[in-house]
Design a protein around this motif. Structure first.
Motif, PDB file in Angstrom:
ATOM      1  N   MET A  45      14.110  -3.226   4.564  1.00 22.84           N
ATOM      2  CA  MET A  45      14.876  -4.514   4.049  1.00 22.84           C
ATOM      3  C   MET A  45      14.598  -4.603   2.381  1.00 22.84           C
ATOM      4  SD  MET A  45      16.377  -6.002   6.213  1.00 22.84           S
ATOM      5  CE  MET A  45      17.102  -7.487   5.745  1.00 22.84           C
ATOM      6  N   ASN A  46      13.223  -4.401   1.892  1.00 23.36           N
ATOM      7  CA  ASN A  46      12.897  -4.499   0.576  1.00 23.36           C
ATOM      8  C   ASN A  46      12.808  -3.012   0.096  1.00 23.36           C
ATOM      9  OD1 ASN A  46      13.321  -7.202   0.909  1.00 23.36           O
ATOM     10  ND2 ASN A  46      11.376  -7.746  -0.039  1.00 23.36           N
ATOM     11  N   ARG A  47      13.000  -2.873  -1.165  1.00 25.95           N
ATOM     12  CA  ARG A  47      12.711  -1.588  -1.805  1.00 25.95           C
ATOM     13  C   ARG A  47      11.301  -1.600  -2.266  1.00 25.95           C
ATOM     14  NH1 ARG A  47      17.606   0.381  -5.279  1.00 25.95           N
ATOM     15  NH2 ARG A  47      18.141   0.784  -2.685  1.00 25.95           N
ATOM     16  N   VAL A  48      10.612  -0.551  -2.384  1.00 25.27           N
ATOM     17  CA  VAL A  48       9.407  -0.592  -2.782  1.00 25.27           C
ATOM     18  C   VAL A  48       9.264   0.017  -4.280  1.00 25.27           C
ATOM     19  CG1 VAL A  48       6.948   0.282  -2.488  1.00 25.27           C
ATOM     20  CG2 VAL A  48       8.467   0.049  -0.508  1.00 25.27           C
ATOM     21  N   SER A  49       8.737  -0.840  -5.251  1.00 29.69           N
ATOM     22  CA  SER A  49       8.813  -0.400  -6.482  1.00 29.69           C
ATOM     23  C   SER A  49       7.734   0.771  -6.709  1.00 29.69           C
ATOM     24  CB  SER A  49       8.274  -1.456  -7.604  1.00 29.69           C
ATOM     25  OG  SER A  49       6.975  -1.889  -7.457  1.00 29.69           O
ATOM     26  N   ALA A  50       7.993   1.478  -7.802  1.00 23.78           N
ATOM     27  CA  ALA A  50       6.986   2.560  -8.187  1.00 23.78           C
ATOM     28  C   ALA A  50       5.732   2.280  -8.141  1.00 23.78           C
ATOM     29  CB  ALA A  50       7.402   3.403  -9.391  1.00 23.78           C
ATOM     30  N   SER A  51       5.187   1.157  -8.961  1.00 25.68           N
ATOM     31  CA  SER A  51       3.992   0.749  -9.127  1.00 25.68           C
ATOM     32  C   SER A  51       3.197   0.282  -7.742  1.00 25.68           C
ATOM     33  CB  SER A  51       3.907  -0.175  -9.965  1.00 25.68           C
ATOM     34  OG  SER A  51       4.498  -1.546  -9.763  1.00 25.68           O
ATOM     35  N   LEU A  53       4.361   1.242  -4.790  1.00 31.95           N
ATOM     36  CA  LEU A  53       4.322   2.521  -3.919  1.00 31.95           C
ATOM     37  C   LEU A  53       2.809   3.180  -3.987  1.00 31.95           C
ATOM     38  CD1 LEU A  53       5.560   3.954  -1.670  1.00 31.95           C
ATOM     39  CD2 LEU A  53       6.612   5.454  -3.385  1.00 31.95           C
ATOM     40  N   TRP A  54       2.650   3.385  -5.690  1.00 37.83           N
ATOM     41  CA  TRP A  54       1.417   3.870  -6.125  1.00 37.83           C
ATOM     42  C   TRP A  54       0.132   3.277  -5.291  1.00 37.83           C
ATOM     43  CZ3 TRP A  54       0.396   8.082  -9.150  1.00 37.83           C
ATOM     44  CH2 TRP A  54      -0.784   8.208  -9.416  1.00 37.83           C
ATOM     45  N   ASP A  55       0.300   1.623  -5.513  1.00 33.28           N
ATOM     46  CA  ASP A  55      -0.914   1.017  -4.736  1.00 33.28           C
ATOM     47  C   ASP A  55      -0.921   1.136  -3.220  1.00 33.28           C
ATOM     48  OD1 ASP A  55      -1.532  -0.211  -7.241  1.00 33.28           O
ATOM     49  OD2 ASP A  55      -0.244  -1.874  -6.725  1.00 33.28           O
ATOM     50  N   ILE A  56       0.338   1.290  -2.384  1.00 33.87           N
ATOM     51  CA  ILE A  56       0.074   1.623  -1.236  1.00 33.87           C
ATOM     52  C   ILE A  56      -0.301   2.996  -0.811  1.00 33.87           C
ATOM     53  CG2 ILE A  56       1.789   1.842   0.647  1.00 33.87           C
ATOM     54  CD1 ILE A  56       3.394  -0.254  -0.413  1.00 33.87           C
ATOM     55  N   ALA A  57      -0.155   3.859  -1.539  1.00 33.77           N
ATOM     56  CA  ALA A  57      -0.478   5.493  -1.459  1.00 33.77           C
ATOM     57  C   ALA A  57      -2.333   5.460  -1.733  1.00 33.77           C
ATOM     58  CB  ALA A  57       0.212   6.381  -2.487  1.00 33.77           C
ATOM     59  N   ALA A  59      -4.124   3.027  -1.231  1.00 33.40           N
ATOM     60  CA  ALA A  59      -4.798   2.028  -0.142  1.00 33.40           C
ATOM     61  C   ALA A  59      -4.660   3.103   1.249  1.00 33.40           C
ATOM     62  CB  ALA A  59      -3.959   0.543   0.191  1.00 33.40           C
ATOM     63  N   LEU A  60      -3.836   3.780   1.201  1.00 28.75           N
ATOM     64  CA  LEU A  60      -3.566   4.624   2.486  1.00 28.75           C
ATOM     65  C   LEU A  60      -4.276   6.058   2.407  1.00 28.75           C
ATOM     66  CD1 LEU A  60      -0.077   3.356   3.748  1.00 28.75           C
ATOM     67  CD2 LEU A  60      -2.290   2.684   4.844  1.00 28.75           C
ATOM     68  N   GLU A  61      -4.600   6.480   1.213  1.00 27.23           N
ATOM     69  CA  GLU A  61      -5.173   7.797   0.827  1.00 27.23           C
ATOM     70  C   GLU A  61      -4.624   8.763   1.305  1.00 27.23           C
ATOM     71  OE1 GLU A  61      -9.107   7.532   2.896  1.00 27.23           O
ATOM     72  OE2 GLU A  61      -9.840   5.827   1.851  1.00 27.23           O
ATOM     73  N   VAL A  62      -3.231   8.824   0.549  1.00 27.12           N
ATOM     74  CA  VAL A  62      -2.175   9.903   0.648  1.00 27.12           C
ATOM     75  C   VAL A  62      -1.471   9.844  -0.859  1.00 27.12           C
ATOM     76  CG1 VAL A  62      -1.588   9.697   2.834  1.00 27.12           C
ATOM     77  CG2 VAL A  62      -0.347   8.373   1.415  1.00 27.12           C
ATOM     78  N   PRO A  63      -0.887  11.044  -1.189  1.00 26.60           N
ATOM     79  CA  PRO A  63      -0.321  11.071  -2.525  1.00 26.60           C
ATOM     80  C   PRO A  63       1.034  10.420  -2.358  1.00 26.60           C
ATOM     81  CG  PRO A  63      -0.122  13.305  -1.242  1.00 26.60           C
ATOM     82  CD  PRO A  63      -1.203  12.368  -0.306  1.00 26.60           C
ATOM     83  N   VAL A  64       1.579  10.148  -3.231  1.00 25.89           N
ATOM     84  CA  VAL A  64       2.930   9.266  -3.390  1.00 25.89           C
ATOM     85  C   VAL A  64       3.970   9.876  -2.798  1.00 25.89           C
ATOM     86  CG1 VAL A  64       4.994   8.313  -4.760  1.00 25.89           C
ATOM     87  CG2 VAL A  64       2.241   7.951  -5.306  1.00 25.89           C
ATOM     88  N   ALA A  65       3.964  11.287  -2.791  1.00 19.80           N
ATOM     89  CA  ALA A  65       4.826  12.269  -2.360  1.00 19.80           C
ATOM     90  C   ALA A  65       4.936  12.186  -0.711  1.00 19.80           C
ATOM     91  CB  ALA A  65       4.684  13.786  -2.717  1.00 19.80           C
ATOM     92  N   PHE A  66       3.872  11.827  -0.151  1.00 20.53           N
ATOM     93  CA  PHE A  66       3.847  11.867   1.197  1.00 20.53           C
ATOM     94  C   PHE A  66       4.961  10.840   1.792  1.00 20.53           C
ATOM     95  CE2 PHE A  66       2.539   8.968   4.799  1.00 20.53           C
ATOM     96  CZ  PHE A  66       2.389  10.103   5.902  1.00 20.53           C
ATOM     97  N   PHE A  67       5.319   9.949   0.936  1.00 23.06           N
ATOM     98  CA  PHE A  67       6.340   8.836   1.456  1.00 23.06           C
ATOM     99  C   PHE A  67       7.959   9.741   1.454  1.00 23.06           C
ATOM    100  CE2 PHE A  67       2.823   6.259  -0.146  1.00 23.06           C
ATOM    101  CZ  PHE A  67       2.218   5.822   1.317  1.00 23.06           C
TER     102      PHE A  67
END
Length: 127
Positions: A45-51, A53-57, A59-67
């Motif tokens: 529903m909401n788009r994740v901004s780049a910054s 997504l960086w924070d989420i990656a 927190a979840l201990e994965v590279p951004v490319a994972f998503f």
């Protein structure tokens, strides 16, 4: 209207969060936002901004490319065919049973897991 990339990224966030056993509230606290925002990200529903997504990656201990793994622009967002696996829905990781199976599989000691994997291969070849 939801964009297919946002839906895919959201599903990957939910998948990873669930795989590490984290609640939406816990992820939101780590990222510094409210859990309702995580819900909106996960549904696309909401788009994740780049910054963010960086924070989420982080927190979840994965590279951004994972998503973005497994996304194909030309594929239908709901049932994209996985590369090399005709007949399998690309969204197999959104199936709760499949996720529970994967989580349980990795909880098994490695030597037993290998034997279970070999057994599953034999059974799928026979089916």
């Amino acid at each position: 209207m939801k964009h297919p990339v946002d839906i895919h990224v959201g599903k990957r966030v939910r998948h990873r969060r669930w795989m590490v056993g984290m609640t939406q509230q816990q992820l939101a606290e780590k990222v510094g936002i409210k859990f309702q925002q995580i819900q909106k990200y996960e549904t696309g529903m909401n788009r994740v901004s780049a910054s963010r997504l960086w924070d989420i990656a982080d927190a979840l201990e994965v590279p951004v490319a994972f998503f973005f793994e497994g996304f194909s622009e030309s594929a239908d967002a709901n049932f994209a065919m996985t590369e090399g696996e005709p007949g399998l829905p690309g969204d197999i990781l959104s199936d709760r049973e499949a996720l529970e199976l994967v989580r349980s599989y990795y909880a098994i000691p490695e030597n037993q897991r290998r034997r279970l994997f070999d057994l599953a291969r034999v059974l799928s070849d026979v089916a």
